[in-house]
Each structure stands twice: as C-alpha cells, then as structure tokens.
Design an enzyme around this catalytic site. Structure first.
Site: not given
Ligand code: BGC
Length: 708
Positions: A238-242
């Site tokens: 995932s992307d950062w905290e996505s």
C-alpha cells in the site's frame, strides 16, 4: 507459520514506531521502512534472523528516488536526457549506495504519467508520454535490480503509484482521479505493464481514488489488471497509511473494514499504519478474508526475501561497498546533469560563452550557490556537502575572468527587494550576466502543488530590471516542474532549463554554458505559455474542429461589440492560442541538425510484421553534438479516435560537424496497437502517418498502410 506470524510478514513498520524491536523479535514485522543507519539495520536483521521464532529476515525499504548520497537530477530531469543508459546508471549507483546502508528495497521508479505541471509530483515522474516513460522506467529498473536481486548492490524496485495518480484533478495532490478505462489502458497503464513484464519486484498502490474507488481498494486495478491480466507475481504494498485512509475517502467506516477492503482487493503489505496488524486475525475468524489469500500474499513477500538472498545473508558489511559519493559516482551524476539540461533559447548564439570572453561575468540569483536546493525534491539522504554549485564551478572554470556574485533574493519566494541594488550594480558593471532562478526544492514533490506556476516571488521583477540594463543575459532555471516563463522569455537572450540537477549540477551547468559540453536534453513534458492551458500535451486528439494558424483569432483582434459569429471556432484559447510555449521533445543544441529523406522500406506493412522507417540527419553546424532523433506516428482513422501524434521511437546519436547518419526505426505492428472500445489490444488496418525529427512538431513526413 502461525496466522499471527503470517500477518506479521504483511506489516511494514516505520523506523520510529515505539515497540519496533519487540515487534521484530515477536515476528510481527515483515519490513521496516525509513531506517538508513547500517548498524541499526543490521541490529534489526539480527533480531529478525536470530531471535524471532522463524528467523525470517526483513525487507528494508526507503525512498531512493534520484540517488542516495550522490544525488542525480530529479526524475523529470533524467527523463529530459532521453537516454536510457544515463537513467540506468543513476539507478545503479543509487542502489549501490543504498545497499551499502543496508537498504534492500526502494520505492521507485515513479511512473505516473502526468500532464499537469501544477502537480508537485510531476518532478518525480518521467514525463507526459507513455513510450518515453516506459523505456526509461525499464532502464531505471535495470539499474536498481540488475539481472539478479541477490547480487550485492542490487535492490528491489517498486512501480508506483498504481494507477493514474498523476491525473489528479487540478494538479492537487491526492485529489480525485477520473480517467475512462480506455484512456487508462492507452495512456496510464502501459509503463506499468512494461515494467511488470520486465520483472519489477514490487508495486505500490496509489493514494488517490480512480473513478470512485480508492486505488488501494480497487479489485479492478490490483487483482483484475495486475494479477489476472498481467500475471504479476511480486509484492504489492500500500502507500503510506493508505489503508486507514479508505475511511477518510468515505469508502469504509473503520480501520477494520478498510483492512478487509484492501486485503480483498489485493494489497499484500501495509505501509506504516496498522490496520492489518490490528484486524486481519479477527477478519479471518469472521470469515471476511480467507487463509488461502493470506498464504498467497505471504508467498509474494517471502519469495522476494528469497530472491534478495536475505535467507543466505541478511547483513550488510560496509567493507563490501565503495565509498558513497566517490569520484566515479560524482562523475556519473555530472554526466546525467549535462544530459538533462535543456537549452530552450539561444538568440544570436550567445551560448556557449568562452571562458575568457568577458572581463567580468555577474552571477545573480538565489539558486546560483545553494547546494541544498539544487538537489531537488524527496532527497532524504542526499548530503549537500558533496554538492558543487554553479557559482563554484563557474569560478573554477573561468579562472581568468572576474566573477561577481549577488544572491539578489535570499530564496526563490522572497518578496524583499533588499538585494536588488547590489544585483543591479554588479550587473551594470559586468559584460555578461548569468541569472540562476527557479523554485526551491520544497516547492515541488509530494503535496507541493502550485496553482500559479510562474517563477515564484519577485524573480520576474528582478529579470525585468536587469534586462533593462541591456547586457547579454543568460537565464538558468532550476525547478521541479515546467514553469510558465512566457512573460519573461523575451527579456533574456538564452535559457537553459536545468530542473533540479543534483549533486553535480554546478559543474554540469558551467560546462554547458562555456561549451565544454553541448546541450542535448529534450523536454519530456510540454511547457505551457499560461497555466490556463493545462492540461496541454502533444499527444492530443484532433477534435472535430482542430485549431491552426488559419483559424486562430487572438482576443485583441476581436472587434469591440463584435456580434456573435463563428470565426475562430476551433479548439483553442482566445488569449493563449492553441500551441504551447515549447513542445514535447524540444531542445536546442549549439549546432544545428538537418533532417531529410524520410522513407519506409515499403508503403505496406502486414499485421504481425515490421516496417522500417528511416531518415537522414546531418550536423550542419560547427559543434560535435548529440541529437535525440524522434519518431512519431498517427493512426489516421481508427475505431476509436487516436492521438494526432504518438512517440514510437527515439535514438540519441552523436554527429560531428558535416557528418550525416541514417537513423532507422523498426516498428513492429504490435507497437501500433491500442485498446479499442471493447478494451481489446490490437492494431487496426489503415493509413498511418509518420514523422521523424527533433521534436513533436517535426514536419518531415511519410506514410504507410497497415493491412491484415
Ligand atoms: C509516497 C510514496 C512513498 C512513501 C514512503 C508516500 O507519502 O506517496 O511515494 O514511497 O510515502 O515514503
């Protein structure tokens, strides 16, 4: 493996997460992100390998985007080199330096197509064009991963951000993306497909939503396209905290629901946040996710750890690596910067300057001597102590010339005129003035979008005042995006666009200005005259009413009280016309090239075969120089409308004065294929136009017919 241990592998934890060491020992971490201290990384690996029950080593991730300690030009600048070997070598050195710090995974290349210079992250892209982007992306991949991930110095690459992140509305980061599937498949996905085919180890989902579904929860993107259609077998992060952001998007109402959505859409590993750690076990018990899916995801993660050779040796011995920023690395960075700069204007052949041509050269501007800013965006590990600035390099190169310097403005956004007097004084006393203007690094990159893309602050005012002195005036621009320079370009004699050129930007620029090197960069993105033209890109559709010189009416040419008429009814802006300031592919040299004799080996090509298209290029100037020979094609009539031009090939060639070369492109009919209205990929019979030339407006044309 217990379920807890499997889920542990699916968690990527930030280096300053409170109980990181305990979590690693407990087997609850598959990857650590952002640790760059080799001793700490070795310690973490030791905990994972020697103290966790299963002894599984860690993936250690970091954004190594355009260099680690030796910083190369921003990716958009590297794309301006149109030189895959430059891009590949930059990534190889970045990988080597990062691997020496214990990093085994970079979140690059960023291969989002972007046609909006307001978007700050355009700096991290390889430009507006799918073909240029995919060829350079594959080169960058080769630099990072090499032919074997287990070899020292190779690190796993990551294709990001899947997908269409670069098409955010109004160029505002993280904003809504609405892209019809046909455009998605024809424009935004091809670089991702190419890099998947070339063996990229990992993919990252985008922060943004695509057509109503956040990419991190998009079963269509992450499973249907990536896994089923493309058979991608690597790791998807995932992307950062996505994942928790799915609730902020309004798709889910809790981290638990978000974890289920992302998991079932296809995300293997969660970056930074802890929705997976907190909820996957419960979701499994509740039957909302399956253990078979957990196993498949863990397999993707463990396979990469095997490929990286981490099970044989997870530790980094710095003695195995060359010094960072060594002479060879710096030389490669200098070469990359030379190749990346684009000469946009050179009236009366002011450039190149001779090192001893002037008694006094005034160097002016906030970016002439700012080691930090020239490195550009998203540089966490780059060290300005290795940088050489343009001022330093010019002083060294022009040892017999008096070089005066005034910063004029403390920084690019400054609105203080306090330094103007000093700048005007030295400009007045000089024979030649070189201005270093642009944007500070922080004005581009993630979340750093601008609605006004003029030179920030009062730099335009300064240019006007210095121009009024009538001295030969060279403008060097350092920026993370195309800036709108239409209102000042007439004030200066020459413009060299240097992007943010990295550690060795200074010597590269000095060598170009003084003719030690000859510019060969070409724009990887269209430069608008005014921000209101955005999005403006060369591969536009013809429309039913294409604009041209015959239809264009300028706003000032409309009579007062003019009645409503149909004059000028074509696709253009009354105040900006229909053309950009500089087209895609554009870039001047100190020499000139003549193109002639375009021809094909046949005026017919049958489906499944290859057509040869060639032209003759002659260096008709006086400098040995490189030229990027570009091939564009148009599919004139098709079942869905096709762009008026599409780049289908390019070659960077070196020509001595008077020398001619025939440059040939072999185009297989597969390369003429596009997704049709049923989303099938195929080429269609019919007439094609082809142009070979030095930019996307090339007029040397031929045609051929594709038949079944
Ligand atoms: C960016 C990614 C990056 C990640 C880790 C995110 O904010 O969108 O591109 O890889 O941070 O630093």
């Amino acid at each position: 493996m217990t379920v807890t241990e499997k889920i542990g592998q699916m968690c990527q934890v930030n280096r300053d997460s409170g109980n990181l060491l305990q979590a690693v020992k407990a087997g609850r971490v598959g990857s650590v992100v952002n640790e760059v201290d080799v001793d700490k990384i070795n310690h973490l690996q030791r905990l994972a390998v020697e103290e966790s029950r299963l002894g599984i080593p860690l993936l250690t991730g970091r954004d190594v985007i355009h260099g680690f300690k030796t910083i190369f030009p921003i990716p958009l600048g590297q794309a301006a080199s149109w030189n895959p070997s430059v891009v590949s070598e930059g990534a190889r050195i970045a990988a080597l330096e990062a691997a020496g710090a214990g990093i085994n995974w970079t979140f690059a290349p960023m291969i989002d197509i972007s046609r909006d210079p307001r978007w700050g992250r355009i700096a991290e892209t390889l430009g507006e064009d799918p073909y240029l982007c995919k060829t350079l992306a594959v080169a960058m991949l080769d630099g990072f991963q090499g032919d074997d991930l287990a070899k020292p110095g190779a690190i796993a690459a990551c294709a990001k951000h899947f997908a269409a992140y670069g098409a955010s509305e109004s160029g505002r980061d993280y904003n809504t993306v609405s892209v019809p599937e046909i455009e998605l498949r024809n424009v935004y996905l091809p670089p991702f497909k190419a890099i998947a085919d070339a063996g990229v180890a990992t993919f990252m989902s985008s922060f943004s939503e695509l057509n109503g579904i956040p990419a991190t929860a998009s079963e269509f993107l992450l499973t249907q396209v990536l896994r089923t259609e493309w058979q991608f077998n690597g790791l998807l992060v995932s992307d950062w905290e996505s994942i928790p952001q799915l609730s902020i998007h309004g798709l889910t109402s809790s981290d638990k629901e978000a974890a289920a959505e992302a998991f079932n859409a296809g995300i293997d590993m969660e970056m930074a946040s802890s929705a997976y750690a907190g909820h996957l076990e419960t979701l499994l018990r509740e039957g909302k996710i399956s253990e078979a899916d957990i196993d498949a995801k863990v397999r993707h993660i463990l396979r990469l750890k095997f490929q990286l050779g981490l099970f044989e040796n997870a530790y980094t011995d710095t003695a195995d690596f060359p010094a960072v920023a060594n002479a060879q690395h710096l030389d490669a960075a200098r070469h990359a910067a030379v190749q990346s700069c684009v000469l946009l204007k050179n009236d009366n052949r002011l450039l190149p300057l001779a090192p001893d041509q002037a008694n006094t050269i005034a160097v002016i501007g906030p970016l002439a001597d700012d080691a930090q800013e020239q490195m550009g965006t998203w540089v966490f590990d780059g060290d300005s102590q290795y940088c050489q600035t343009p001022l330093q390099a010019i002083r060294k190169l022009c040892a017999n010339t008096s070089i005066t310097f005034s910063k004029a403005l403390d920084y690019s956004r400054s609105k203080s005129r306090d330094g103007f007097d000093d700048a005007l004084r030295i400009a007045h006393a000089a024979d030649i003035v070189i201005l270093f203007m642009g944007e500070e690094a922080i004005l581009s990159g993630e979340a750093h979008c601008r609605a006004n893309i003029d030179l920030p602050g009062i730099q335009q005012e300064l240019i006007h005042e210095i121009a009024a002195l009538g001295k030969p005036l060279v403008l060097v621009i350092m920026a993370g995006r195309p800036l709108t320079i239409g209102s000042i370009i007439d004030q200066v004699d020459a413009v060299l666009y240097a992007w943010h050129p990295g550690t060795m930007g200074g010597p590269a620029i000095a060598d170009l200005l003084f003719g030690v090197e000859v510019p060969s960069g070409k724009l990887p993105v269209t430069f608008p005259k005014l921000v209101g033209q955005v999005p403006i890109y060369y591969a536009q559709k013809n429309t039913g009413k294409p604009a041209g010189p015959d239809t264009y009416v300028h706003i000032d040419d409309i009579a007062v009280n003019a009645p409503q008429t149909s004059f000028g009814m074509s696709s253009m802006h009354l105040d900006a016309g229909f053309a950009p300031l500089f087209p895609f592919g554009f870039g001047l040299s100190y020499t000139e090239f003549a193109y002639e004799n375009i021809r094909t080996n046949s005026n017919q090509v049958t489906m499944g075969s290859t057509i040869q298209i060639q032209a003759e290029i002659t260096n008709i100037g006086t400098f040995t120089a490189e030229e990027v020979v570009q091939l564009y094609i148009r599919d004139v009539v098709a079942s869905v409308t096709r762009p008026t031009r599409e780049l289908k090939g390019y070659k960077k060639v070196t020509l001595e004065p008077g020398q001619s070369k025939t440059v040939r492109f072999d185009i297989h009919t597969d390369e003429l294929a596009f997704h049709n209205r049923n989303m099938e990929l195929s080429a269609e019979p019919g007439l094609f136009h082809a142009w070979i030339g030095s930019d996307s407006t090339a007029d040397l044309k031929t045609e051929f017919t594709l038949s079944d």
